[in-house]
Design an enzyme around this catalytic site. Structure first.
Site, PDB file in Angstrom:
ATOM      1  N   TYR B 274       0.833  -1.201   0.000  1.00 37.33           N
ATOM      2  CA  TYR B 274       0.000   0.000   0.000  1.00 37.33           C
ATOM      3  C   TYR B 274       0.864   1.245   0.000  1.00 37.33           C
ATOM      4  O   TYR B 274       0.617   2.199  -0.729  1.00 37.33           O
ATOM      5  CB  TYR B 274      -0.883   0.032   1.266  1.00 37.33           C
ATOM      6  CG  TYR B 274      -2.054  -0.900   1.236  1.00 37.33           C
ATOM      7  CD1 TYR B 274      -3.081  -0.730   0.315  1.00 37.33           C
ATOM      8  CD2 TYR B 274      -2.164  -1.935   2.156  1.00 37.33           C
ATOM      9  CE1 TYR B 274      -4.181  -1.578   0.302  1.00 37.33           C
ATOM     10  CE2 TYR B 274      -3.257  -2.783   2.158  1.00 37.33           C
ATOM     11  CZ  TYR B 274      -4.267  -2.603   1.236  1.00 37.33           C
ATOM     12  OH  TYR B 274      -5.352  -3.429   1.227  1.00 37.33           O
ATOM     13  N   PHE B 277       2.169   2.377  -3.415  1.00 36.20           N
ATOM     14  CA  PHE B 277       1.151   2.921  -4.316  1.00 36.20           C
ATOM     15  C   PHE B 277       0.572   4.254  -3.816  1.00 36.20           C
ATOM     16  O   PHE B 277       0.143   5.081  -4.607  1.00 36.20           O
ATOM     17  CB  PHE B 277       0.046   1.883  -4.552  1.00 36.20           C
ATOM     18  CG  PHE B 277       0.530   0.719  -5.376  1.00 36.20           C
ATOM     19  CD1 PHE B 277       0.957   0.914  -6.674  1.00 36.20           C
ATOM     20  CD2 PHE B 277       0.570  -0.569  -4.839  1.00 36.20           C
ATOM     21  CE1 PHE B 277       1.413  -0.153  -7.444  1.00 36.20           C
ATOM     22  CE2 PHE B 277       1.025  -1.635  -5.600  1.00 36.20           C
ATOM     23  CZ  PHE B 277       1.451  -1.429  -6.901  1.00 36.20           C
ATOM     24  N   TYR B 284      -4.148  10.293  -6.933  1.00 35.39           N
ATOM     25  CA  TYR B 284      -5.102  10.769  -5.934  1.00 35.39           C
ATOM     26  C   TYR B 284      -5.545  12.202  -6.188  1.00 35.39           C
ATOM     27  O   TYR B 284      -6.656  12.588  -5.811  1.00 35.39           O
ATOM     28  CB  TYR B 284      -4.550  10.558  -4.526  1.00 35.39           C
ATOM     29  CG  TYR B 284      -4.376   9.076  -4.269  1.00 35.39           C
ATOM     30  CD1 TYR B 284      -5.507   8.254  -4.189  1.00 35.39           C
ATOM     31  CD2 TYR B 284      -3.122   8.492  -4.172  1.00 35.39           C
ATOM     32  CE1 TYR B 284      -5.370   6.890  -4.012  1.00 35.39           C
ATOM     33  CE2 TYR B 284      -2.979   7.130  -3.989  1.00 35.39           C
ATOM     34  CZ  TYR B 284      -4.112   6.332  -3.909  1.00 35.39           C
ATOM     35  OH  TYR B 284      -3.988   4.992  -3.741  1.00 35.39           O
ATOM     36  N   GLU B 336     -13.478  -2.037   3.557  1.00 35.36           N
ATOM     37  CA  GLU B 336     -12.222  -2.725   3.238  1.00 35.36           C
ATOM     38  C   GLU B 336     -12.299  -4.164   3.738  1.00 35.36           C
ATOM     39  O   GLU B 336     -12.701  -4.410   4.867  1.00 35.36           O
ATOM     40  CB  GLU B 336     -11.046  -1.980   3.897  1.00 35.36           C
ATOM     41  CG  GLU B 336      -9.684  -2.627   3.701  1.00 35.36           C
ATOM     42  CD  GLU B 336      -9.348  -2.879   2.227  1.00 35.36           C
ATOM     43  OE1 GLU B 336      -9.417  -1.947   1.424  1.00 35.36           O
ATOM     44  OE2 GLU B 336      -9.041  -4.051   1.895  1.00 35.36           O
ATOM     45  N   GLU B 379     -10.741   2.117  -6.386  1.00 29.48           N
ATOM     46  CA  GLU B 379      -9.524   2.024  -7.232  1.00 29.48           C
ATOM     47  C   GLU B 379      -9.128   0.546  -7.307  1.00 29.48           C
ATOM     48  O   GLU B 379      -8.174   0.101  -6.723  1.00 29.48           O
ATOM     49  CB  GLU B 379      -8.392   2.900  -6.692  1.00 29.48           C
ATOM     50  CG  GLU B 379      -8.076   2.711  -5.224  1.00 29.48           C
ATOM     51  CD  GLU B 379      -6.700   3.320  -4.857  1.00 29.48           C
ATOM     52  OE1 GLU B 379      -5.855   3.504  -5.743  1.00 29.48           O
ATOM     53  OE2 GLU B 379      -6.498   3.577  -3.663  1.00 29.48           O
ATOM     54  N   GLU B 388      -8.061  -6.857 -12.321  1.00 27.71           N
ATOM     55  CA  GLU B 388      -8.125  -7.163 -10.884  1.00 27.71           C
ATOM     56  C   GLU B 388      -9.582  -7.272 -10.430  1.00 27.71           C
ATOM     57  O   GLU B 388      -9.889  -7.170  -9.251  1.00 27.71           O
ATOM     58  CB  GLU B 388      -7.323  -6.124 -10.079  1.00 27.71           C
ATOM     59  CG  GLU B 388      -5.828  -6.246 -10.382  1.00 27.71           C
ATOM     60  CD  GLU B 388      -4.932  -5.271  -9.584  1.00 27.71           C
ATOM     61  OE1 GLU B 388      -5.452  -4.612  -8.669  1.00 27.71           O
ATOM     62  OE2 GLU B 388      -3.734  -5.209  -9.891  1.00 27.71           O
TER      63      GLU B 388
END
Lengths: 585, 585
Positions: B274, B277, B284, B336, B379, B388
């Protein structure tokens, strides 16, 4: 049940498989009678649609069902959503029938269509014991479409072809090309028949030629079209044609079975292997003739012969007979390095041959002869001539010869030609998969060696060309390494799967043995042709040239071949540096 | 030693590797001085013949020797016996030098020659840590000859090219095509230089363009030809050219490194992933702009946003900033499913975000929202857009949206174009070999999956074409399966090694993110392109068309791609039925 007997009579001893496939529904009971009858005698197959099969359920027994081929709709269209629906229906139908123990399916193959989705469907069932038969019409470009499709499936072993005769007349070459494909049947529609003078249905001369090829290739003949009242006349015609055809019987059931070449230098052959080869009706007669001529030419009363690699004695016998015919005294040294063969040789020596034969337990290359010989006889040839290392053995052994000594054979050559064979190629792919699970040390091993194999289901578009030649005895011992590039002009599109290899040998003067197709010693069965695969199969278009490079490489311990194709496409060099395969010295 | 310092000054911070290769012998001591000097600063290489190397033995240290490239004679002639002698000499020379710790060799590559025997020699040393550099002149058809040769070696990882500039001027496309090859250096002969107005040696404009491409590609520049007294002027010129070129710095040293795509749905990403990225300077900002515009369009004072796949919170932050800028009250559900990310989210929630953010530990597809949302932000895109499984996730999550709710992104597409890359292809072959030793269950696994990889050493002859597009939210949930055939016209001969894949996404209105080369979001580093290899590499001739078929397939448990090429040659369908690779739902 009376029908069964009637049909039995008709079809007994007919060397052709017959089946039928009718457009309109016919009475299930009648259908069943036909089916049972034909099945009983000739292993008939019947092509049904789903509905008919389900209605037959109560009548057919399981043994019969295994022979049934079910029709499925084709699935290929450009609209993706429609395609998805079609596929789902297809899968549902197939699974229903599969659960009903049907394992053979027949699907119309549309020439010129994009058959990508059809290929994907075949892949989907790669883990089920299912066979897909595709009805391919003998149209122009049909082979090209099929070839595209077959390549897409990655050479599935689950696909085969029902070739459907049409009004379009393919050339003889076009028909012969299909022999390289996995064809199971030729379908002949009743509407292609014409009436002969007596009013019976027959095929035109051109169509009959195709029918004859089909029968010779042992394809099942399927009658299709509208069912007619005089159906039997159609069957009779096919049977009549079949009766007048000479169908070659398979040798030892070895068709298309990939076998590794023997390595008699490395491995000691077993007695049973010798036994098979000693039965050859041609080889030893030719040897005897050659030895006889050589003895005559020597013009002496006492002749000394060395048999290098005597095995269980056939060449010793041929030498004795030749000397007898030439009325000379003979001394034979029977040199053999295989301990398994020695007891047989000694037994013959003691009980039959007597003093004229000395059995020598030695490798021919290392043998120190007590006297120089007039003639050196050997049979160290493989399917590709030098591939069992005859050149190296005879180079080592030739010191046993007098200066004017004769080697039998005195010359041999290898020959090559390109080959297309779905069966051989897909089997090599299968071998590769097996190799891998055995953790062979070279990942392409299955494609980087040669196979001795009868090749009835192969298309060979050209004559052979000569590759390497070896002569014995040699004045000076030069290298047995060789390199040559051969070129073959191709006149019909084909898919190149590798090369067929052959040899011929001059034993002495005009006495030859040969497996090269043009000069083949008819009846000689000791050698099958050899098959060199190429992993990178390629489409070769009509008008283009296949260029193949071959190397025979040697080092201190081994001999090996390398090969590559440079036209129309470039491949890697196969078996480079002998990485997958070599023959031990 | 004074020389070393002098050269250090000249070359410090010069982004180009320099070397020299002179026809005539030059003084070994002078040579050594140059060598040491350049080596110290720029990792220089020197091309010597055997004699020179042996004479340097006493002077050079081992570290330096590793940088030395030894010249070897070429070996290819048509006379097989001569060939044999040449090969033996070659091997003897090579082994002498190898025992002397020389592991790099340079050989003249003859354009138009049959280079089969040269290829066999490369294979012979496949088990030794040896590199062969081939001097390939930039002549017409040079690439075709090289391509033939390289295919014969089976994509050896031990070959590379020293491209030698000649008077023949290749087109820009011809030069760009070499980028797909394993080039290590550009050799520029002193006799190609002309004098500028001030009397200093420079290259013609056309040649300078090639030099610039070479420097940009980080090829070593080798000065060759006759050694001249004003040698330094030549070096200065090259350094001058290099100084004015903007050379892209490699990202994280990932050039040409094949990596499997992430599967965030199947695997829980780790915190460090994370972290990388989240550093993206573009992504962003674009999301924040898009969310801001969407909030404005909603024309309400209280906005509800669902962040599907909140990770460690960057999209939550972007949403908060956007709401702040738009001066609205915001409620954010940070959904999440990765337990590794939850602690960070909770920490932010407690210490920074407060009541306006609810952290929800749930898979977005299963989340039952307490209220309907205005905007759904996610995203979930991979390098190939949908790879993905963003379509499947958002289909599952869109029930959280109001009827007029907005998805950010609202649309994304994948793009493809053909690719030639010796490096990527030979690495895939290497991966295949590794896979096999690990007993992967599919033998072609390495070729039947995609890789995310920077592709600086690739030749891409055409623009991209759009493949699949997905829109969110959907009125009706239709299948995410897709099929499309794309065609690319090729104007220069090339070897097809696979396809490069990209994506673009419309976040909202005109706010986009893209890695598609024409619309690329400059500076955004979160996505490398994707590489789909084809195992059956093929030569594509100028004027022909590459047709590629792509399927996106779905079943209950997984999603996968299948692909095949149907023109100029037909390949099997790769990854058919997802046999080697799929993405778990």
């Amino acid at each position: 049940m009376s029908n069964i007997n009637k049909f039995s009579l008709i079809t007994s001893n007919i060397p052709v498989d017959l089946a039928f496939d009718f457009i309109s529904k016919i009475d299930v009971q009648q259908c069943l009678e036909y089916l049972t009858a034909w099945y009983c005698k000739v292993g008939c197959i019947q092509l049904f649609d789903e509905e008919t099969i389900l209605s037959l359920d109560t009548i057919l027994n399981q043994d019969l069902l295994i022979k049934v081929i079910a029709k499925l709709p084709t699935v290929d269209c450009d609209d993706y959503k429609l395609q998805n629906d079609m596929e789902n229906q297809f899968h549902q139908k197939l699974i229903t029938l599969y659960n009903f123990n049907i394992k053979k399916f027949i699907i119309d193959f549309k020439v010129q269509n994009n058959s990508a989705n059809l290929a994907r469907i075949v892949c989907k069932y790669s883990n089920k014991p299912i066979m897909f038969n595709f009805k391919v019409p003998t149209l122009e470009n049909a082979w090209d479409s099929w070839n595209t499709f077959r390549n897409m499936t990655g050479y599935s072993l689950q696909i085969s072809i029902v070739l459907c005769l049409t009004k379009y007349l393919p050339t003889r070459d076009e028909i012969i090309r299909w022999i390289g494909e996995p064809i199971c049947a030729l379908s002949v529609s009743t509407n292609l028949f014409i009436l002969n003078k007596k009013g019976y249905p027959v095929l035109s001369e051109d169509h009959e030629i195709i029918l004859k090829i089909a029968i010779q290739q042992k394809w099942t003949i399927i009658l299709s079209g509208e069912p007619l009242p005089n159906m039997k006349d159609y069957f009779y015609y096919i049977i009549f044609v079949a009766k007048n055809i000479n169908i070659p019987s398979p040798i030892l059931e070895c068709d298309d079975l990939l076998q590794l070449p023997l390595q008699p230098l490395r491995d000691n052959l077993m007695s049973c292997v010798y036994h098979v080869f000693e039965q050859d009706p041609i080889k030893y007669t030719q040897y005897q003739k050659a030895i006889y001529l050589a003895i005559i030419d020597k013009e002496v009363k006492n002749i000394v012969i060395a048999v290098i690699g005597a095995g269980r004695g056939p060449l010793v016998k041929a030498s004795l007979r030749a000397a007898d015919l030439a009325a000379v005294n003979v001394k034979i040294y029977a040199v053999e390095k295989n301990e398994n063969a020695i007891p047989t040789l000694l037994m013959y020596q003691k009980n039959v041959w007597g003093e004229s034969v000395d059995v020598v337990f030695s490798d021919g290359r290392e043998w120190d002869p007590p006297e120089k010989c007039d003639i050196m006889v050997s049979e160290l040839l493989g399917s590709f001539g030098d591939n069992e290392l005859s050149p190296e053995c005879l180079d080592g052994a030739q010191k046993c010869l007098k200066d004017d000594g004769i080697s039998i054979p005195c010359e041999y050559s290898s020959y090559l030609r390109p080959l297309m064979s779905h069966k051989l190629f897909s089997q090599t792919i299968k071998n590769e998969a097996i190799d891998e699970s055995c953790l062979s040390n070279s990942k392409d091993a299955a494609f980087e060696q040669s196979y001795v194999v009868l090749q009835p289901h192969s298309y060979k578009p050209t004559k052979t060309k000569k590759l390497f030649t070896f002569n014995h005895p040699k004045k000076t011992l030069e290298s047995n390494a060789r390199y040559k590039c051969l070129e073959f002009e191709i006149t019909y599109n084909m898919q190149l799967h590798g090369f067929s290899g052959y040899f011929d040998a001059i034993l002495y003067k005009d006495i030859m043995i040969s497996i090269e197709p043009l000069t083949e010693s008819i009846g000689m069965f000791s050698w099958f042709p050899i098959y060199f695969p190429i992993k990178d199969t390629m489409l070769v278009k009509s008008g283009s040239v296949i260029s193949v490079h071959f190397w025979r490489c040697c080092d201190e311990y081994k001999v090996w071949y390398e090969w590559c194709v440079s036209s129309p496409n470039q491949t890697p060099i196969y078996n480079c540096q002998g990485k997958s395969n070599s023959i031990r010295l």
